[in-house]
Design a protein around this motif. Structure first.
Motif, PDB file in Angstrom:
ATOM      1  N   MET A 111       2.629   6.356  -6.971  1.00  0.00           N
ATOM      2  CA  MET A 111       1.592   7.206  -7.576  1.00  0.00           C
ATOM      3  C   MET A 111       1.986   8.676  -7.468  1.00  0.00           C
ATOM      4  SD  MET A 111      -2.000   5.460  -6.545  1.00  0.00           S
ATOM      5  CE  MET A 111      -3.045   6.538  -7.515  1.00  0.00           C
ATOM      6  N   GLY A 156      -8.056   2.877  -7.776  1.00  0.00           N
ATOM      7  CA  GLY A 156      -9.170   3.098  -6.865  1.00  0.00           C
ATOM      8  C   GLY A 156     -10.174   1.956  -6.908  1.00  0.00           C
ATOM      9  N   LEU A 186       1.416   4.024  -3.111  1.00  0.00           N
ATOM     10  CA  LEU A 186       1.143   5.459  -2.927  1.00  0.00           C
ATOM     11  C   LEU A 186       2.374   6.295  -3.272  1.00  0.00           C
ATOM     12  CD1 LEU A 186      -1.058   5.430   0.288  1.00  0.00           C
ATOM     13  CD2 LEU A 186      -1.759   5.934  -2.052  1.00  0.00           C
ATOM     14  N   TYR A 224      -5.425  -2.428  -7.443  1.00  0.00           N
ATOM     15  CA  TYR A 224      -6.587  -1.904  -6.703  1.00  0.00           C
ATOM     16  C   TYR A 224      -6.336  -0.457  -6.274  1.00  0.00           C
ATOM     17  CZ  TYR A 224     -10.336  -1.426  -3.302  1.00  0.00           C
ATOM     18  OH  TYR A 224     -11.437  -0.982  -2.619  1.00  0.00           O
ATOM     19  N   ILE A 225      -5.191  -0.214  -5.635  1.00  0.00           N
ATOM     20  CA  ILE A 225      -4.903   1.126  -5.121  1.00  0.00           C
ATOM     21  C   ILE A 225      -4.674   2.096  -6.283  1.00  0.00           C
ATOM     22  CG2 ILE A 225      -3.311   2.492  -3.711  1.00  0.00           C
ATOM     23  CD1 ILE A 225      -2.822  -0.092  -2.068  1.00  0.00           C
ATOM     24  N   PHE A 226      -3.932   1.656  -7.268  1.00  0.00           N
ATOM     25  CA  PHE A 226      -3.616   2.489  -8.440  1.00  0.00           C
ATOM     26  C   PHE A 226      -4.889   3.010  -9.104  1.00  0.00           C
ATOM     27  CE2 PHE A 226      -1.028   3.351 -12.271  1.00  0.00           C
ATOM     28  CZ  PHE A 226       0.155   3.713 -11.660  1.00  0.00           C
ATOM     29  N   PHE A 277      -2.836  -7.892  -7.085  1.00  0.00           N
ATOM     30  CA  PHE A 277      -4.105  -7.279  -6.677  1.00  0.00           C
ATOM     31  C   PHE A 277      -3.908  -5.901  -6.040  1.00  0.00           C
ATOM     32  CE2 PHE A 277      -7.247  -6.413  -3.346  1.00  0.00           C
ATOM     33  CZ  PHE A 277      -8.396  -6.397  -4.116  1.00  0.00           C
ATOM     34  N   ASP A 278      -3.181  -5.857  -4.915  1.00  0.00           N
ATOM     35  CA  ASP A 278      -3.075  -4.625  -4.119  1.00  0.00           C
ATOM     36  C   ASP A 278      -2.732  -3.421  -4.984  1.00  0.00           C
ATOM     37  OD1 ASP A 278      -3.132  -6.666  -2.321  1.00  0.00           O
ATOM     38  OD2 ASP A 278      -1.381  -6.016  -1.165  1.00  0.00           O
ATOM     39  N   ALA A 329       0.839  -1.205   0.000  1.00  0.00           N
ATOM     40  CA  ALA A 329       0.000   0.000   0.000  1.00  0.00           C
ATOM     41  C   ALA A 329       0.874   1.255   0.000  1.00  0.00           C
ATOM     42  CB  ALA A 329      -0.925  -0.001   1.217  1.00  0.00           C
TER      43      ALA A 329
END
Lengths: 294, 275
Positions: A125, A236, A122, A232-234, A228-229, A118
């Motif tokens: 990103m 949203g 971030l 998913y975060i990339f 996945f993670d 996570a």
């Protein structure tokens, strides 16, 4: 006799927490998952199950998003696994060359593996921002810049770069442990034959490490297929832009928990993924075994 | 000949240093951004040294964002409990599989090995339904109980105990200690190196896990840090200074643990690394 009974009792006592979790949260669920894959599940109010036979599996063949997810995942696996394996091997060999400050470099290299996905996602990103650090560096070098997060053509590549960077050090450590086992006599013999450093690496180190490489590739396959993670975060949770970061696991998650009435279909997809992973690992095993026959 | 060796060495150092820089830049950039003002963040200037060094971002996440300390607490409670239970239960199972004789031992061991190969996605959906039935969604126990054992480390502990000298246990038995006594007083304290390696991996796995809390927890009060951080991103979409400060706070505990246990860490990887 009494002693034997006591030992059996102690054995089961010691195994009891494991047996409890194994039955309730691993083996039970596997059986349940098979059941789910052949049913339509409704979660509203009381959960209901309706038997639909092979419908869920047939549906996969007609699902455009499933095809996109599978294609993205395959692309990701095929590019990331070789890159991270080669990078890990090169880093390990360099670190093992007997230079000063090895310990320092090893600690530095290991940082990404310690950090949570996570946080890493971030940070990247933030760097991939249109006005961000990476585009600034590219501009400085006279290279083209990209809208890394928003452009469907590069979003998956952005995740690939990040993950090669963050996973390679983990495999590097596994290689490092194996490198220490290579007998010096092999290198000495190669030196007598007039091999230079590069030849020693290619003809001694690489073949000797083949079993470890096989392990690293299998672990890499299992890990990359389950991406996945990061996506998913990339994105949203959407798999966007334009489904470009949609992976199989993200799609399973969406069907299971974000849309109503598709939980059984998600279970069927999960089975197909498990089957793909199993096939890929078996193929890799067979492939590397045949190679070692020569 | 000597000259060539120096050139080779120089080249190797160049590779090492370059890659160290590539590794460090994202962390340094995140760290520096966490001390920058919002103005500087928005202006898009590139400098690793903040023009105006500020602690406001950290103050903001701890004082204004009341949830953040709560998430930190949730993550700590869950990760610590999961670690302690794993150490205890995996060792117990590993010991039983290595040392005790009981019917069904062999098939059990094979099942545990087989379980290692099942991808989490297969059990994820049924697990959700089971936890729902138990009323354990949105609870600490829903996060803790399913992960309180780990097949990989049961296997690792079994290998460790198989190579463990039997004589010590036999001596303790002569002194009148029971099996339980032997296990807790003699065997477990001597297994410290294996336990340390395991502790780091289990703690990190739980601390960094994203998918499980995402599925099980929907109440923001119960979020763990990775989940909180993700919702934080949604809420403060352009406040990258806050997001980076939160990321740094999240990363710090793992770095501290790593610094303390570095030795065991590498050992642990070669343990689990299939060698």
């Amino acid at each position: 006799m009494k002693r034997k009974w006591r030992e059996t009792g102690t054995g089961y006592l010691f195994m009891s927490p494991t047996l409890f979790v194994l039955l309730l949260f691993i083996i039970g669920p596997i059986v349940f998952a098979i059941f789910l894959a052949f049913h339509k599940v409704q979660l509203l109010g009381t959960t209901t199950f309706e038997f639909v036979g092979l419908d869920n599996f047939e549906r996969i063949a007609h699902d455009a998003r499933a095809k996109i997810a599978l294609w993205n995942t395959l692309k990701y696996v095929v590019i990331v696994v070789p890159c991270q394996t080669i990078l890990a091997l090169v880093l390990a060999a360099t670190l093992n060359a007997g230079l000063k400050g090895q310990k320092f470099f090893r600690i530095v290299y290991f940082l990404p593996t310690l950090t949570s996905s996570a946080v890493l996602t971030l940070i990247f990103m933030w760097m991939y921002n249109q006005n961000g650090l990476i585009n600034h560096v590219l501009k400085l070098l006279g290279l083209p810049t990209y809208n890394w997060i928003g452009d469907p053509d590069v979003a998956l590549t952005a995740i690939m770069i990040m993950n090669i960077w963050s996973t390679a050090p983990y495999f590097m450590v596994i290689y490092l442990a194996a490198l220490q086992d290579i007998p010096d006599s092999l290198y000495e013999a190669a030196e007598l034959d007039g091999a230079n450093a590069l030849q020693k690496f290619w003809y001694v180190t690489v073949p000797y490490l083949r079993p470890v490489t096989s392990f690293v590739v299998i672990m890499g396959l299992i890990g990359t297929f389950q991406l996945f993670d990061q996506s998913y975060i990339f994105s949203g949770g959407s798999g966007g832009p334009n489904n470009s970061t949609l992976t199989v696991v993200l799609l399973i998650y969406q069907y299971a928990f974000k849309t109503l009435g598709t939980m059984g279909y998600a279970a069927a997809l999960a089975f197909v993924l498990a089957l793909i992973i199993l096939t890929a690992t078996l193929l890799q095993r067979k492939f590397s075994k045949e190679e070692s026959l020569y | 000949m000597k000259k060539r060796a120096t050139i080779g060495k120089g080249l190797l150092y160049a590779v090492l240093v370059t890659y160290a820089i590539i590794t460090l830049i994202p962390f340094l950039w995140a760290l520096s951004s966490s001390f920058k003002t919002l103005e500087e963040i928005v202006s898009g200037t590139i400098s690793f040294i903040p023009k105006q060094f500020t602690l406001d971002n950290y103050k903001q996440i701890f004082l204004e964002q009341k949830m953040f300390p709560r998430w930190l607490l949730n993550s700590t409670i869950i990760a610590v409990t999961v670690t302690v239970l794993n150490l205890l239960f995996n060792s117990m199972a590993g010991y039983a599989l290595a040392r005790l004789q009981f019917p069904g031992k062999k098939p059990l061991f094979i099942i545990i090995l087989a379980v290692l190969m099942i991808p989490a996605q297969v059990t994820m959906i049924p697990n959700y339904l089971i936890l729902k039935q138990l009323g354990w969604l949105n609870s600490y126990q829903g996060m803790i109980v399913p992960t309180m054992i780990n097949a990989t480390f049961i296997f690792m502990m079994r290998q460790f105990f198989i190579n463990f000298p039997k004589e010590l246990e036999e001596a303790a038995e002569l002194d009148g200690l029971s099996r339980l006594g032997i296990f807790f007083r003699i065997v477990l304290p001597l297994a410290r190196p294996a336990l340390a390696a395991q502790a780091i991996f289990v703690f990190m796995g739980s601390w960094n896990d994203f998918m499980r809390p995402l599925i099980i927890l929907s109440d923001p009060q119960l979020f763990t840090l990775p989940l909180g951080l993700n919702s934080f991103k949604g809420q403060y979409i352009s406040y990258w200074n806050y997001i980076m400060a939160a990321s740094m706070v999240f990363t710090l505990p793992v770095l501290v643990i790593y610094a303390f246990f570095n030795r065991y860490f590498i050992k642990g990887i070669s343990f689990t690394g299939g060698k």
